[in-house]
Design an enzyme around this catalytic site. Structure first.
Site, short mmCIF file in Angstrom:
data_model
loop_
_atom_site.label_atom_id
_atom_site.label_comp_id
_atom_site.label_asym_id
_atom_site.label_seq_id
_atom_site.Cartn_x
_atom_site.Cartn_y
_atom_site.Cartn_z
N HIS A 1 -7.67 -9.92 42.73
CA HIS A 1 -6.80 -9.72 41.63
C HIS A 1 -6.98 -8.19 41.52
O HIS A 1 -7.96 -7.45 42.08
CB HIS A 1 -7.83 -10.19 40.60
CG HIS A 1 -9.04 -9.68 39.85
ND1 HIS A 1 -9.37 -8.69 39.31
CD2 HIS A 1 -10.19 -9.88 40.58
CE1 HIS A 1 -10.58 -8.36 39.04
NE2 HIS A 1 -11.19 -9.04 39.71
N CYS A 2 -6.12 -7.52 40.58
CA CYS A 2 -6.06 -6.10 40.11
C CYS A 2 -6.40 -6.05 38.75
O CYS A 2 -7.36 -6.99 38.19
CB CYS A 2 -4.76 -5.39 40.46
SG CYS A 2 -3.20 -6.34 39.83
N MET A 3 -5.84 -5.20 37.98
CA MET A 3 -6.26 -4.97 36.39
C MET A 3 -5.78 -6.28 35.69
O MET A 3 -6.20 -6.65 34.72
CB MET A 3 -5.66 -3.76 36.01
CG MET A 3 -6.64 -2.78 36.59
SD MET A 3 -6.06 -1.07 35.85
CE MET A 3 -6.47 -1.00 34.20
N ARG B 1 -3.37 -9.00 37.33
CA ARG B 1 -2.87 -10.08 38.21
C ARG B 1 -3.76 -10.80 39.10
O ARG B 1 -4.52 -10.15 39.70
CB ARG B 1 -1.71 -9.67 39.02
CG ARG B 1 -0.50 -8.70 38.14
CD ARG B 1 0.65 -8.06 38.82
NE ARG B 1 1.45 -7.51 38.06
CZ ARG B 1 2.78 -7.30 38.26
NH1 ARG B 1 3.16 -7.82 39.35
NH2 ARG B 1 3.63 -6.71 37.54
N ARG C 1 -3.43 -12.22 42.89
CA ARG C 1 -2.90 -12.17 43.80
C ARG C 1 -3.11 -12.96 44.94
O ARG C 1 -4.12 -13.09 45.29
CB ARG C 1 -2.96 -10.59 44.27
CG ARG C 1 -2.40 -9.52 43.33
CD ARG C 1 -2.80 -7.85 43.72
NE ARG C 1 -2.24 -7.14 42.69
CZ ARG C 1 -1.16 -6.47 42.87
NH1 ARG C 1 -0.56 -6.49 43.90
NH2 ARG C 1 -0.89 -5.64 42.10
#
Length: 455
Positions: free
Chosen positions: A25-27, A29, A31
């Site tokens: 994951h990012c900030m 989302r 993924r």
């Protein structure tokens, strides 16, 4: 429908656990690297409570969750049993560039909040110093700078932990390898060597056989990421050959020793020398033509920042100040930062998701203030056409200012607040270059990415 039920449905709607090759994951989302993208029911996923959007972007399937993404990710790992352990399946259509940028995005995504926060503080501090609101030698600046610079100086630790999650290896062993690269004995020796102090050494010799080259790995990117990649393979190999009765003690022991040696003897020096090769190449360009150098430097600068090799340009600039009293390289860095900011502002303008817009606007302002990592790693690696637009604008604006001989007479952060440092015979051209970089990158990104590409 609760969060747990929504997560169970996500796993089912992306094709089941067997179709999930990797997830991170990012900030905002989740993924997914999926074995078969055709198994995804994107419409049904978008309809789930708590899901703000979903899209297939850059060979990743992305589900926009917002600020609760880390909680969703942790619960998803619980459902899956553990983080997916299979080797990454390389899809036929995925290029090396896509693989590289996806990896960078995955590694930097979780640490963007720390980079963005520190970058904003650092940029604002540079502006206050440039406008002479505070004295550069005051204790206030010292305190604020240590708050802002700590993240960047110790970036290898952040990268090591994040990369360990991506490469599926032990996070604490990864941090231990980063600690080896950042240990004071090595950093102090590198500083002594750079200062040409008497008795300085260029390498430590292990058993009088293996050379451990002396380099300063603070703020480095490429050496630590590839070191953790190597560590992941070393860890799996050691764990496979080690007898069960010895694994608890000797698997981490042998893994750390071999992983640290690989980083110190092979991978770290290669990463540093790649940066030095870039610096030597740039010096040669100025010998041919300043405008041509601007065109090339402007084109490679965003990629250099992305890989962490941009630090190799700083010694060249400092040497120019020492020998000539001015430098033409740093103004090109300035143009690159403004181009990155322009592209990020364009993504912010055409973005439809409120949470995404907040994150992107913060990254764009940070880039405008001279700190481009949040924009590059948090935004532009996800939109390759936007990255291309920033690169084109950076190249053309750099060539423009180089043609008119724009130069800088003192070292300063490449921020919008740096403009007062250009006041003089070249000021109008520097101002025109900034406008060109911002406007051209903004327009190109808007055209290339398009409103439908940003959800």
């Amino acid at each position: 429908m609760g969060t747990q039920e929504a997560i169970n449905n996500i796993i089912r709607l992306v094709g089941g656990q067997d179709n999930i090759n990797n997830v991170w994951h990012c900030m905002t989302r989740l993924r997914f690297d999926l074995v078969d993208d055709n198994k995804v029911d994107q419409g049904a996923i978008k309809a789930l409570p708590g899901v703000l959007g979903a899209q297939l972007q850059s060979d990743q399937f992305q589900i926009v969750i917002g600020p609760k993404v880390n909680s969703w990710y942790e619960q998803m790992l619980t459902v899956l049993g553990k983080a997916p352990q299979g080797e990454t399946h390389i899809k036929g259509r995925k290029s090396l560039v896509s693989m590289f940028m996806d990896t960078v995005s995955g590694v930097f995504g979780p640490i963007v909040p720390a980079i963005a926060g520190a970058g904003m503080i650092k940029g604002l501090l540079a502006g206050l110093i440039a406008l002479k609101v505070v004295s550069a030698k005051s204790d206030t600046v010292v305190v604020i700078d240590l708050i802002a610079s700590g993240v960047f100086y110790f970036l290898p630790f952040f990268l090591a932990v994040s990369a360990a999650k991506i490469f599926k290896t032990n996070e604490y062993l990864a941090a231990a390898v980063a600690a080896c690269l950042m240990y004071p004995s090595l950093i102090d020796a590198a500083k002594a060597l750079a200062a040409h102090q008497e008795g300085a050494v260029s390498a430590f010799w292990l058993l009088n056989t293996l050379p451990v080259s002396v380099f300063n790995y603070a703020s480095s990117v490429i050496p630590v990421i590839f070191s953790i990649l190597a560590l992941s393979y070393i860890h799996r190999w050691v764990d496979r050959i080690m007898p069960d009765v010895l694994k608890t003690v000797f698997t981490p022991t042998l893994t750390l020793f071999l992983g640290a040696l690989a980083a110190l003897v092979i991978i770290g020096p290669i990463g540093i020398w790649l940066g030095k090769a870039l610096a030597f190449f740039i010096q040669g360009l100025f010998g041919i033509s300043a405008s041509f150098a601007g065109l090339v430097v402007g084109a490679i600068r965003p990629v250099a920042i992305l890989t962490g090799m941009h630090h190799a340009m700083t010694p060249i600039a400092l040497q120019n100040f020492s020998e000539h009293g001015y430098d033409m390289l740093m103004p090109m860095m300035f143009m690159a930062n403004m181009a990155i900011a322009g592209s990020t502002f364009a993504i912010w303008r055409i973005s439809k998701n409120r949470q995404e817009r907040t994150v992107t606007l913060s990254a764009a302002i940070s880039a405008l203030l001279g700190i481009t990592e949040p924009a590059l790693f948090g935004v532009l690696t996800r939109y390759k056409k936007a990255f291309i637009a920033a690169t084109v604008a950076s190249s053309l604006a750099s060539a423009f200012i180089a043609f008119f001989g724009v130069r800088l007479y003192g070292y300063i952060l490449s921020s919008i607040f740096s403009l007062p440092a250009y006041i003089g015979p070249y000021f109008v051209f520097a101002l025109s270059g900034v406008a060109m970089a911002l406007v051209l990158s903004f327009l190109l990104t808007t055209v290339l990415v398009g409103k439908d590409a940003v959800e």
